[in-house]
Enzyme design. Structure first.
Site, short mmCIF file in Angstrom:
data_model
loop_
_atom_site.label_atom_id
_atom_site.label_comp_id
_atom_site.label_asym_id
_atom_site.label_seq_id
_atom_site.Cartn_x
_atom_site.Cartn_y
_atom_site.Cartn_z
CE LYS A 1 11.29 -23.24 4.11
NZ LYS A 1 11.24 -24.24 4.09
CE1 TYR B 1 -2.03 9.34 6.88
CE2 TYR B 1 -0.95 7.55 7.83
CZ TYR B 1 -0.67 8.71 6.88
OH TYR B 1 0.37 8.64 5.64
#
Ligand SMILES: *Cc1c(COP(=O)(O)O)cnc(C)c1O
Length: 347
Positions: free
Chosen positions: A36, A242
């Site tokens: 899956k 950042y």
């Protein structure tokens, strides 16, 4: 010469070796391949094909679309869809010989043909409530397996394991002729009490440790390397990235590398993870950006623009990154981005 910015290499031979190792631990019945979510992010068609060629004849996906994407790679194999039978999809299941996993009386009433009966023994997600089992009518449904799913198999001492085993035994008694399917990856390692006619491992195939806290018995499957785009020397006191969360405490060399949170390299790894160069750890510094991450290579003079850092591999495993990011290896693999170059080592 590679022109890529990042490369994911998937070792199909290691996946097959892991499948064989799991099969040796589960002699009571065959071992399926759970593929899956695009085989946990690694490529369902490639993984399905390799397992099929090795002899695997039972596959599980989550959704119909995932089954359709691999059906032609696994001709004649059981291809089961875990997440139930959405109304209107019955003709597609029949046309492609797919096996729905039925988890309610309503779904059972809507289906004709082979199916897997899913009994809920503790997850309370999908699956028949054991109290509904007496009402199950199988006039038109041919049950290939009756299955349940363990909630805590990776925690051997969790009393839920025994509770679920007992509830499952009671449910199975109502379908004495139907084979049973129980263990996921970690369930295979719980021993004989959790053996059944079909095991359903996913994670362990892909190298995730099915026995957390103990040495990983599985072979590593993925390596992800990202290119060094730039290296700069910064003086003491320089901030990187950042919000200036990291400040050089010594004259430093900073490598900017072509991977970021858009690639599944989680933002939460800041300050907690390392990459690997020549087998040695290289610390991540500053924030993880969308497309870029910075590493302190002051102690690694060989790291130059154009070289590669290994961000995932035998030394920095999916489980390692998961621990640093506060998640599990499943989320690391299924989050791997779609924009790096992928190569497959053949089985
Ligand atoms: C995902 C899944 C599995 C595989 O679990 P792993 O822990 O990855 O081995 C097995 N059974 C069901 C019902 C699942 O949803």
């Amino acid at each position: 010469m590679s022109t890529e910015h990042a490369e994911l290499q998937v070792d199909l031979g290691a996946i097959v070796a892991n499948w064989r190792a799991l099969a040796a631990l589960h002699p009571s019945g065959p071992v399926a391949g759970v593929i899956k979510a695009d085989a946990y992010g690694l490529g369902a068609p490639q993984v399905a094909g390799a397992l099929y060629d090795a002899g695997c004849r039972h596959f599980f996906v989550a959704y119909l679309q995932e089954a359709l994407a691999v059906r032609d790679r696994v001709p004649g194999a059981m291809l089961a869809v875990l997440s139930g039978l959405i109304p209107g999809t019955e003709p597609a299941y029949a046309a492609h010989a797919l096996t729905p996993v039925l988890g309610s009386l309503e779904e059972i009433a809507r289906w004709t043909g082979p199916a897997i009966l899913h009994v809920d023994t503790g997850m309370a997600r999908l699956g028949l409530d054991p109290r509904d089992l007496a009402a199950v009518r199988l006039d038109r449904v041919t049950p290939r397996y009756v299955m349940t799913h363990l909630v805590s198999a990776e925690v051997p001492d969790d009393p839920m394991n025994q509770r679920q085993r007992q509830r499952f035994a009671a449910a199975r008694a109502l379908f004495p002729l139907v084979p049973a399917s129980l263990a996921n990856s970690s369930g295979i390692f719980l021993g004989q009490d959790f053996a059944s006619d079909l095991a359903r491992p996913g994670a362990a195939l892909y190298g995730i440790n099915p026995v957390p806290g103990r040495p990983n018995p599985m072979r590593p499957v993925v390596t992800l390397r990202a290119r060094v785009l730039a290296v700069r020397n910064v003086p003491t006191g320089t901030s990187v990235g950042y919000n200036a969360t990291w400040i050089a405490r010594r004259p430093s060399r900073i490598a900017t590398v072509a991977i970021g949170y858009a690639d599944g390299y989680f933002r939460g790894l800041a300050g907690r993870a390392s990459a690997c160069f020549d087998g040695r750890p290289v610390p991540l510094v500053g924030r993880v950006s969308m497309d870029l991450t910075t590493f302190d290579v002051t102690d690694h003079p060989d790291v130059q623009t154009g070289r590669w850092l290994q961000v995932l591999g035998p030394q920095v495993t999916p489980d390692d990154l998961a621990a640093a990011a506060g998640t599990n290896g499943y989320e690391v693999l299924t989050s791997l981005g779609r924009r790096f170059h992928r190569t497959y080592l053949p089985a």
